[in-house]
Design an enzyme around this catalytic site. Structure first.
Site, PDB file in Angstrom:
ATOM      1  CB  SER A 273      -0.927  -0.065   1.219  1.00  0.00           C
ATOM      2  OG  SER A 273      -2.101   0.617   0.945  1.00  0.00           O
ATOM      3  CG  HIS A 414      -5.818  -2.498   0.468  1.00  0.00           C
ATOM      4  ND1 HIS A 414      -4.967  -2.293  -0.595  1.00  0.00           N
ATOM      5  CD2 HIS A 414      -5.348  -1.719   1.479  1.00  0.00           C
ATOM      6  CE1 HIS A 414      -4.031  -1.432  -0.240  1.00  0.00           C
ATOM      7  NE2 HIS A 414      -4.234  -1.067   1.014  1.00  0.00           N
TER       8      HIS A 414
HETATM    9  C1  GCU Z   1      -5.411   4.951   1.498  1.00  0.00           C
HETATM   10  C2  GCU Z   1      -4.786   5.708   0.355  1.00  0.00           C
HETATM   11  C3  GCU Z   1      -3.963   4.795  -0.545  1.00  0.00           C
HETATM   12  C4  GCU Z   1      -2.972   4.001   0.274  1.00  0.00           C
HETATM   13  C5  GCU Z   1      -3.693   3.287   1.392  1.00  0.00           C
HETATM   14  C6  GCU Z   1      -2.766   2.585   2.380  1.00  0.00           C
HETATM   15  O1  GCU Z   1      -6.408   4.093   1.031  1.00  0.00           O
HETATM   16  O2  GCU Z   1      -5.822   6.354  -0.336  1.00  0.00           O
HETATM   17  O3  GCU Z   1      -3.270   5.548  -1.517  1.00  0.00           O
HETATM   18  O4  GCU Z   1      -2.271   3.094  -0.539  1.00  0.00           O
HETATM   19  O5  GCU Z   1      -4.413   4.231   2.168  1.00  0.00           O
HETATM   20  O6  GCU Z   1      -1.602   2.865   2.446  1.00  0.00           O
HETATM   21  O7  GCU Z   1      -3.287   1.779   3.145  1.00  0.00           O
END
Ligand code: GCU
Length: 433
Positions: A273, A414
């Site tokens: 992420s 995710h």
């Molecule tokens: C949010 C953000 C993403 C990121 C994510 C994370 O959803 O919008 O860009 O990758 O957090 O790091 O968990």
């Protein structure tokens, strides 16, 4: 002209899988997003193999010139320039346990000073290596989200020292780590399995370098080295927190390279992420990383910025203004003018092996955009004599494709999971053994 039905679809798309991601990121509801594939407007990408002066790059010998140009463009327009002259100092071993994980692991805790002076900013590196190893081991390195104590249930790994994100499920509500959060991220870090496969694992808490909120820099690395400290005013090209975290990763690599039990030529960098974005930028800047894995890195990571799907530049800059430099905000409403796109970030890893991964339900990160980031970077891999991804179409779920650029889209949400790790271990076996 964008049609009325197109706008409507964009707005109804808002109600889908995005709700959770958008809510979590506390995004203003007035900013449009799209999660309908057919509604993605056409876009054209900057050509990765064309120099700014218009000259085509046609041979491997010309690539370093284009590579240097791209690194500067990403520094100037996206992640920001890291100040020169920052210290690179060796760390010290705080503790070695030869009987960790029931005797399977040798575990070390190492502190690396990221700044000078009597009270430096310290990065706590937690290192595991297989106790049976007879030669230097290849190792995975990755930053973690909530503290080293969350990646393992072991009770003698100290709690993270500074600011941590609130996690209601483990009772962290006032930004202070607690015992209830111990081991809560262990599923994302299958340490025993990694060791069993002959690799080491090193991890550090990203908040050691800098807390992840707008203003976190004041107590972090960027504040500590800024001429005016917490009163410092950043220029548009100055570094954001992704660059600061990426700097910490390079210092962790310095440290790992000093250990004769670790093969410093075989350090695989992994991030999930926002830390996947960080891994890509660290791997792009620092060619010593032997292999780079970006797990669900999304916008600002492997996903194409010009593809209007999921998170957008405007969104990310609104929710997380501290991640990137000031100049990146200039592109909030004119992404087509950004002199780079994310396939060029992926290409900066070439010819080293790169793995990009998505999750089917992680539409906020734009799985297809992540895949295409790798696909368009594959042009550079081919120029350098490597095979990248096989074609422009997203592969079936839970199947790994690609040679020097690997990719899978996992079913589910995710997350960084054991399923992802199995693909990464196989990829590493192929390239680091
Ligand atoms: C949010 C953000 C993403 C990121 C994510 C994370 O959803 O919008 O860009 O990758 O957090 O790091 O968990």
């Amino acid at each position: 002209m964008i049609s009325r039905s197109f706008c409507l679809r964009i707005w109804t798309g808002w109600l889908g899988c995005f709700c959770l991601g958008a809510w979590a990121a506390q995004i203003p509801r007035t900013v449009p997003i799209n999660d309908v594939e057919e509604s993605v407007p056409p876009y054209s990408l900057p050509e990765v193999l064309t120099l700014r002066n218009g000259q085509r790059v046609t041979s491997a010998q010309q690539w370093p010139q284009r590579r240097a140009e791209l690194v500067h463009l990403f520094e100037d327009h996206v992640y920001g320039r890291i100040p020169s002259g920052l210290p690179r100092q060796p760390g010290w071993v705080v503790e070695t346990r030869r009987d960790a994980l029931g005797g399977k692991a040798i575990r070390q805790r190492i502190q690396i000073p990221l700044t000078r002076g009597p009270h430096p900013i310290l990065l706590d590196l937690l290192v595991y290596r297989p106790s049976q190893a007879t030669k230097p081991v290849p190792i995975f390195l990755g930053l973690n989200f909530d503290g080293n104590h969350t990646v393992t249930p072991e009770t003698d790994v100290p709690l993270a020292r500074g600011w941590v994100a609130n996690r209601p499920r483990s009772g962290v509500t006032n930004h202070v780590a607690n015992e209830a959060s111990r081991g809560t991220d262990a599923e994302a870090w299958p340490i025993a399995r990694i060791l069993e496969r002959g690799y080491g694992l090193a991890t550090a808490y990203y908040g050691d370098a800098e807390a992840d909120f707008d203003g976190g820099w004041k107590q972090g690395l960027r504040g500590a080295v800024a001429p005016q400290g917490a009163d410092h005013h950043f220029e548009p090209g100055d570094w954001g927190s992704i660059a600061a975290w990426s700097w910490a990763l390079s210092r962790a690599l310095d440290q790992l390279s000093l250990d004769p039990a670790i093969d410093g030529q075989k350090v695989a960098l992994l991030g999930h992420s926002r830390l996947g974005k960080t891994a890509l930028w660290a791997g792009a800047r620092d060619p010593r990383f032997a292999l780079v894995i970006a797990n669900e890195s999304g916008e600002g990571g492997a996903a194409l910025a010009r593809r209007f799907f999921g998170e957008t530049t405007l969104r990310i800059n609104t929710s997380f203004p501290h991640w990137f430099n000031g100049r990146f905000k200039d592109y909030n409403h004119r992404i087509a003018d950004l002199p780079v796109d994310q396939h060029e970030l992926a290409a900066l890893i070439a010819p080293r092996p790169l793995y990009i991964a998505s999750a089917e339900q992680d539409r906020w990160a734009d799985p297809k955009g992540e895949y295409l980031g790798g696909w368009h970077a594959s042009e550079v891999y081919r120029l350098l004599g490597k095979e990248g991804l096989p074609g422009p179409d997203l592969p079936a779920v839970n199947r790994s494709v690609g040679e020097s650029v690997g990719y899978h889209i996992r079913s589910g949400p995710h997350a960084l999971t054991e399923v992802d790790w199995e693909f990464y271990l196989k990829f590493a076996d192929r390239h680091l053994r």
